[in-house]
Design a protein around this motif. Structure first.
Motif, PDB file in Angstrom:
ATOM      1  N   LYS A   1       0.864  -1.182   0.000  1.00  0.00           N
ATOM      2  CA  LYS A   1       0.000   0.000   0.000  1.00  0.00           C
ATOM      3  C   LYS A   1       0.897   1.227   0.000  1.00  0.00           C
ATOM      4  O   LYS A   1       2.024   1.174   0.506  1.00  0.00           O
ATOM      5  N   PRO A   2       0.444   2.337  -0.574  1.00  0.00           N
ATOM      6  CA  PRO A   2       1.281   3.543  -0.590  1.00  0.00           C
ATOM      7  C   PRO A   2       1.580   4.025   0.829  1.00  0.00           C
ATOM      8  O   PRO A   2       0.765   3.868   1.739  1.00  0.00           O
ATOM      9  N   TYR A   3       2.760   4.615   0.999  1.00  0.00           N
ATOM     10  CA  TYR A   3       3.135   5.150   2.304  1.00  0.00           C
ATOM     11  C   TYR A   3       4.052   6.355   2.111  1.00  0.00           C
ATOM     12  O   TYR A   3       4.675   6.527   1.065  1.00  0.00           O
ATOM     13  N   LEU A   4       4.114   7.187   3.152  1.00  0.00           N
ATOM     14  CA  LEU A   4       4.932   8.399   3.139  1.00  0.00           C
ATOM     15  C   LEU A   4       6.151   8.190   4.029  1.00  0.00           C
ATOM     16  O   LEU A   4       6.014   7.965   5.232  1.00  0.00           O
ATOM     17  N   TYR A   5       7.336   8.204   3.428  1.00  0.00           N
ATOM     18  CA  TYR A   5       8.595   8.100   4.171  1.00  0.00           C
ATOM     19  C   TYR A   5       9.718   8.644   3.301  1.00  0.00           C
ATOM     20  O   TYR A   5       9.764   8.333   2.117  1.00  0.00           O
TER      21      TYR A   5
ATOM     22  N   GLN B   1       3.818  -1.576   9.411  1.00  0.00           N
ATOM     23  CA  GLN B   1       3.653  -0.197   9.879  1.00  0.00           C
ATOM     24  C   GLN B   1       4.779   0.663   9.311  1.00  0.00           C
ATOM     25  O   GLN B   1       5.770   0.945   9.969  1.00  0.00           O
ATOM     26  N   LYS B   2       4.577   1.098   8.086  1.00  0.00           N
ATOM     27  CA  LYS B   2       5.598   1.840   7.350  1.00  0.00           C
ATOM     28  C   LYS B   2       5.320   3.342   7.404  1.00  0.00           C
ATOM     29  O   LYS B   2       4.579   3.878   6.579  1.00  0.00           O
ATOM     30  N   SER B   3       5.853   3.983   8.418  1.00  0.00           N
ATOM     31  CA  SER B   3       5.903   5.450   8.523  1.00  0.00           C
ATOM     32  C   SER B   3       4.529   6.108   8.575  1.00  0.00           C
ATOM     33  O   SER B   3       4.044   6.435   9.641  1.00  0.00           O
ATOM     34  N   VAL B   4       3.876   6.325   7.431  1.00  0.00           N
ATOM     35  CA  VAL B   4       2.554   6.956   7.366  1.00  0.00           C
ATOM     36  C   VAL B   4       1.744   6.241   6.288  1.00  0.00           C
ATOM     37  O   VAL B   4       2.215   6.098   5.155  1.00  0.00           O
TER      38      VAL B   4
END
Length: 343
Positions: free
Chosen positions: A51-55, A86-89
């Motif tokens: 899933k997309p994430y912000l990091y 649990q990747k950042s945001v």
């Protein structure tokens, strides 16, 4: 019309809160957000991600406020043994039920009736989690010198590749001297079938804070709610605010000798979120959980599950605010008020 951050909110802010010119650059596998010449965040859109994430997410003093692992590996002192998902945001939900579609792959959580987009569970036959694919990214839009946005389109799939839902996700980036806001304007679309959002604690708009900001650490963060309550860490993981509503929750502490913090904002136009917030560093707003989640606020009068008829839409709006200083000097409450005023 879609909601945007109105310019009058930004332009009425004191000059000190308007910082560098911002820009957004779309690449093949990510979207870069810059303040001046510095890349302050990247949004992963590659086919390979679950899933997309912000990091990373950098505060104005250049310090990253979210966990690097497992996106970035090998950093000294960072825990590498828990919650790989649990990747950042990120945004998703742990039990999304596509009404009328038989699921060939069941969730690892036996209580779930739908698709698990929260975890990244696998077995010998492959993934047992859903996948959110970013299928389109629009042209970035400038709104002011310190404000730009980009629209992305996602499709939600079962573990065996059946599409069940569409999503439009607009990310607004607003840069300030004390902090940076990344606002997520989310529209979920039941284009394939009716959708029911299952009753689980595992959701939904979440961040994993930097290990040094975990309140269980001796020099970890002070956790503060919008009501001004300081939440002390428990013996186990659930914070005392766990399963209760709040407009925002902030973690503030020191990293590399510099004061920083990161807050999650729940917009008042959302269905009220309760917080899946734990002392190991998870801070997530969940609007879908009901009594089965175990959230204390949902034991009595939790109300029905949230659903979308086929062709229906649901709009949600959350934000991450990465700031310098503590909850007061970082002007978390003021940043929330600006966010709260958006339509």
């Amino acid at each position: 019309m879609r909601r945007t951050l109105p310019l009058f909110v930004l332009l009425l802010l004191p000059a000190a809160t308007r910082a560098a010119d911002v820009s957004v650059t779309v690449g093949k596998s990510d979207i870069e957000f810059k303040a001046g010449t510095q890349v302050v965040a990247r949004y992963a859109t590659a086919e390979s991600v679950a899933k997309p994430y912000l990091y990373p997410v950098l505060a104005p003093n250049g310090v990253g406020v979210t966990r690097a692992w497992p996106v970035e590996k090998g950093l000294p002192g960072e825990a590498t043994s828990d919650h790989v998902h649990q990747k950042s945001v990120w945004f998703c939900h742990g039990d999304v039920i596509p009404e009328g579609i038989a699921l060939k792959v069941k969730s690892v959580n036996k209580a779930d009736k739908g698709v698990d987009f929260w975890s990244e569970a696998r077995d010998k036959d492959g993934p047992r989690h859903g996948k959110i694919k970013c299928v389109k990214v629009g042209e970035p839009k400038p709104h002011a010198k310190n404000h730009a946005s980009v629209e992305t389109h996602n499709e939600w799939f079962t573990p065996d590749g059946v599409k069940i839902m569409d999503e439009v996700r607009v990310i607004h980036f607003v840069d300030g001297t004390e902090g940076r806001t990344f606002a997520f304007d989310i529209t979920l679309k039941a284009t394939v079938c009716p959708i029911t959002f299952g009753d689980t604690k595992e959701g939904s708009f979440g961040i994993r804070v930097h290990d040094g900001l975990r309140p269980t650490e001796k020099t970890g963060a002070v956790v503060t709610t919008a009501e001004g309550k300081v939440v002390t860490p428990p013996v186990k993981d659930n914070m005392s605010i766990w399963g209760h509503p709040a407009q925002w929750i902030d973690y503030s502490g020191k990293l590399d000798g510099k004061e920083v913090g990161v807050a999650v904002f729940d917009h008042p136009s959302n269905p009220k979120s309760n917080w899946h917030v734990r002392a190991y560093g998870l801070n997530a707003a969940n609007p879908f959980a009901r009594a089965h989640s175990g959230f204390p606020s949902q034991k009595d009068g939790a109300g029905p599950l949230l659903k979308l008829d086929k062709g229906g839409e649901m709009k949600l709006k959350y934000a991450v605010y990465a700031h310098t200083g503590d909850v007061k000097t970082g002007k978390v409450a003021e940043a929330f008020e600006a966010f709260k005023g958006t339509k």
